[in-house]
Design a protein around this motif. Structure first.
Motif, short mmCIF file in Angstrom:
data_model
loop_
_atom_site.label_atom_id
_atom_site.label_comp_id
_atom_site.label_asym_id
_atom_site.label_seq_id
_atom_site.Cartn_x
_atom_site.Cartn_y
_atom_site.Cartn_z
N THR A 197 0.82 -1.22 0.00
CA THR A 197 0.00 0.00 0.00
C THR A 197 0.85 1.26 0.00
OG1 THR A 197 -0.23 -0.28 2.38
CG2 THR A 197 -2.08 -0.98 1.03
N SER A 198 2.12 1.14 0.40
CA SER A 198 3.02 2.29 0.30
C SER A 198 4.46 1.80 0.27
CB SER A 198 2.80 3.24 1.48
OG SER A 198 3.55 4.42 1.29
N GLY A 199 5.16 2.17 -0.79
CA GLY A 199 6.57 1.80 -0.90
C GLY A 199 7.43 3.05 -0.79
N GLY A 213 13.19 3.71 -0.20
CA GLY A 213 12.78 2.68 -1.16
C GLY A 213 12.94 1.28 -0.61
N LEU A 214 13.34 1.17 0.66
CA LEU A 214 13.58 -0.15 1.28
C LEU A 214 12.44 -0.56 2.20
CD1 LEU A 214 17.34 0.37 2.33
CD2 LEU A 214 16.46 -0.55 0.17
N ALA A 215 11.44 0.30 2.35
CA ALA A 215 10.34 0.03 3.27
C ALA A 215 9.06 -0.26 2.51
CB ALA A 215 10.12 1.23 4.19
N ALA A 216 8.24 -1.12 3.10
CA ALA A 216 6.99 -1.51 2.46
C ALA A 216 5.87 -1.57 3.48
CB ALA A 216 7.15 -2.88 1.81
N ASP A 217 4.81 -0.81 3.24
CA ASP A 217 3.60 -0.97 4.06
C ASP A 217 2.78 -2.07 3.40
OD1 ASP A 217 4.39 1.04 5.70
OD2 ASP A 217 2.97 2.54 4.95
N ALA A 270 8.12 -12.94 7.68
CA ALA A 270 8.77 -11.98 6.77
C ALA A 270 10.30 -12.08 6.83
CB ALA A 270 8.31 -10.56 7.11
N TYR A 271 10.84 -12.43 7.99
CA TYR A 271 12.29 -12.48 8.13
C TYR A 271 12.93 -13.50 7.18
CZ TYR A 271 12.23 -16.88 10.77
OH TYR A 271 12.09 -18.19 11.13
N ARG A 272 12.18 -14.54 6.84
CA ARG A 272 12.72 -15.56 5.92
C ARG A 272 13.05 -14.97 4.56
NH1 ARG A 272 10.71 -20.20 8.79
NH2 ARG A 272 8.73 -19.63 9.76
N TYR A 273 12.43 -13.84 4.24
CA TYR A 273 12.64 -13.20 2.93
C TYR A 273 13.45 -11.91 3.07
CZ TYR A 273 9.18 -16.67 2.19
OH TYR A 273 8.55 -17.89 2.18
N GLY A 274 13.98 -11.67 4.29
CA GLY A 274 14.86 -10.53 4.50
C GLY A 274 14.19 -9.28 5.03
N PHE A 275 12.92 -9.41 5.46
CA PHE A 275 12.20 -8.23 5.96
C PHE A 275 12.01 -8.28 7.48
CE2 PHE A 275 11.06 -8.60 1.54
CZ PHE A 275 10.98 -7.28 1.10
N ILE A 276 12.03 -7.12 8.10
CA ILE A 276 11.75 -7.06 9.54
C ILE A 276 10.57 -6.15 9.83
CG2 ILE A 276 14.10 -7.56 10.33
CD1 ILE A 276 14.31 -4.42 10.84
N LEU A 277 9.86 -6.50 10.91
CA LEU A 277 8.84 -5.61 11.45
C LEU A 277 9.62 -4.44 12.04
CD1 LEU A 277 5.87 -5.08 12.38
CD2 LEU A 277 6.45 -6.29 14.48
N TRP A 298 2.07 -3.04 9.93
CA TRP A 298 2.10 -3.13 8.46
C TRP A 298 3.43 -2.72 7.86
CZ3 TRP A 298 -0.94 0.17 11.38
CH2 TRP A 298 -0.49 1.49 11.46
N HIS A 299 4.27 -2.06 8.65
CA HIS A 299 5.49 -1.47 8.08
C HIS A 299 6.67 -2.44 8.17
CE1 HIS A 299 8.11 2.17 7.19
NE2 HIS A 299 8.99 1.26 7.59
N TYR A 300 7.12 -2.91 7.01
CA TYR A 300 8.26 -3.82 6.93
C TYR A 300 9.43 -3.15 6.21
CZ TYR A 300 6.00 -7.50 9.28
OH TYR A 300 5.42 -8.23 10.28
N ARG A 301 10.61 -3.59 6.60
CA ARG A 301 11.82 -2.99 6.03
C ARG A 301 12.76 -4.10 5.58
NH1 ARG A 301 16.30 0.70 6.92
NH2 ARG A 301 17.97 -0.47 5.84
N TYR A 302 13.27 -3.97 4.37
CA TYR A 302 14.22 -4.97 3.88
C TYR A 302 15.59 -4.71 4.48
CZ TYR A 302 16.86 -8.11 1.00
OH TYR A 302 17.69 -9.14 0.61
N VAL A 303 16.18 -5.75 5.09
CA VAL A 303 17.55 -5.63 5.62
C VAL A 303 18.42 -6.80 5.15
CG1 VAL A 303 16.94 -4.34 7.72
CG2 VAL A 303 16.89 -6.85 7.77
N GLY A 304 17.84 -7.73 4.39
CA GLY A 304 18.58 -8.94 3.99
C GLY A 304 18.32 -10.07 4.97
N THR A 305 18.46 -11.31 4.51
CA THR A 305 18.06 -12.44 5.36
C THR A 305 18.95 -12.60 6.60
OG1 THR A 305 19.23 -13.84 3.81
CG2 THR A 305 16.84 -13.87 3.69
N GLU A 306 20.25 -12.33 6.46
CA GLU A 306 21.15 -12.54 7.60
C GLU A 306 20.74 -11.63 8.78
OE1 GLU A 306 25.34 -12.20 6.61
OE2 GLU A 306 25.77 -11.95 8.75
#
Ligand code: ZN
Length: 221
Positions: free
Chosen positions: A99-101, A148-152, A171-178, A195-203
């Motif tokens: 809904t918002s990137g 550009g790394l955050a996703a609602d 979500a963490y399995r795909y590299g995203f954190i709450l 709803w707000h997730y942020r990509y940080v990579g799986t590690e």
């Protein structure tokens, strides 16, 4: 007093002062409850940059963006992982929607101003309205959406509660954190946002998930 006794006392006093100063700076820079720390985003890996109330987004940090099916924008490096996350959520029976990137600084400014105006219409003073808005929305230049790394992520079929629960544990399995968990508001400076997730990579995401951390705590660990 013999000169060497005086010399020894001087050394002891100096050591004491040095240790106290060092302790002061150590606790100052590693205390995760202090959201005021600054990080040098220019030397951070792209997936671990930190944008929050004390770390401002700058143009040089902006990654290449792609436009998603519904017209939202997201970092090219994140889009594949987001697709994977969405596919897994769909397989689990949900209808996730971005809904918002990415948001430009101007868009963030509009959101921030709109929120202030909503509070003002409710009768709050400008100062009160700004302060209330600060709890929920980031000031322009300080929103993670500008990276550009955050996703609602919400459900396209109305009720998102079950989806939020699934995202929290998967979500963490795909590299995203709450990014703004419940109970960590004093560290993130933002109210709980399921709803707000942020990509940080799986590690990093795995570590953050299993240790119940925020990005701020992870970067200070
Ligand atoms: Zn968000």
């Amino acid at each position: 007093m013999k000169y060497y006794v005086r010399a020894l006392i001087c050394i002891a006093v100096l050591l004491g002062v040095v240790c106290t100063v060092k302790d002061y700076y150590d606790t100052k820079t590693v205390n995760p409850n202090d959201i005021g720390f600054e990080i040098n985003n220019n030397v951070q890996p792209w997936n671990l940059i930190l944008i929050n109330k004390t770390n401002e987004m700058t143009d040089n940090l902006l990654p290449e963006l792609v436009t998603t099916e519904n017209g939202e924008k997201i970092a090219r490096n994140v889009s594949l992982h987001l697709e994977e996350l969405f596919r897994a959520a769909e397989e689990a029976g949900f209808s996730p929607e971005l809904t918002s990137g990415y948001r430009s600084r101007n868009q963030q400014e509009d959101i921030f101003d709109d929120r202030i105006n909503e509070y003002r219409e409710l009768g709050y003073s400008k100062k009160e309205a700004t302060s209330l808005t600060n709890n929920y929305a980031a000031r322009p230049g300080y929103s993670e959406h500008e990276t550009g790394l955050a996703a609602d992520i919400n459900s396209s079929d109305g009720d998102s509660r079950k989806l939020y629960e699934w995202l929290k544990d998967n979500a963490y399995r795909y590299g995203f954190i709450l990014r703004y968990p419940k109970g960590k508001e004093d560290i993130t400076g933002i109210e709980y946002e399921p709803w707000h997730y942020r990509y940080v990579g799986t590690e990093a995401a795995e570590y953050i998930y299993h240790n119940n951390m925020t990005l701020e705590e992870y970067l200070l660990k």
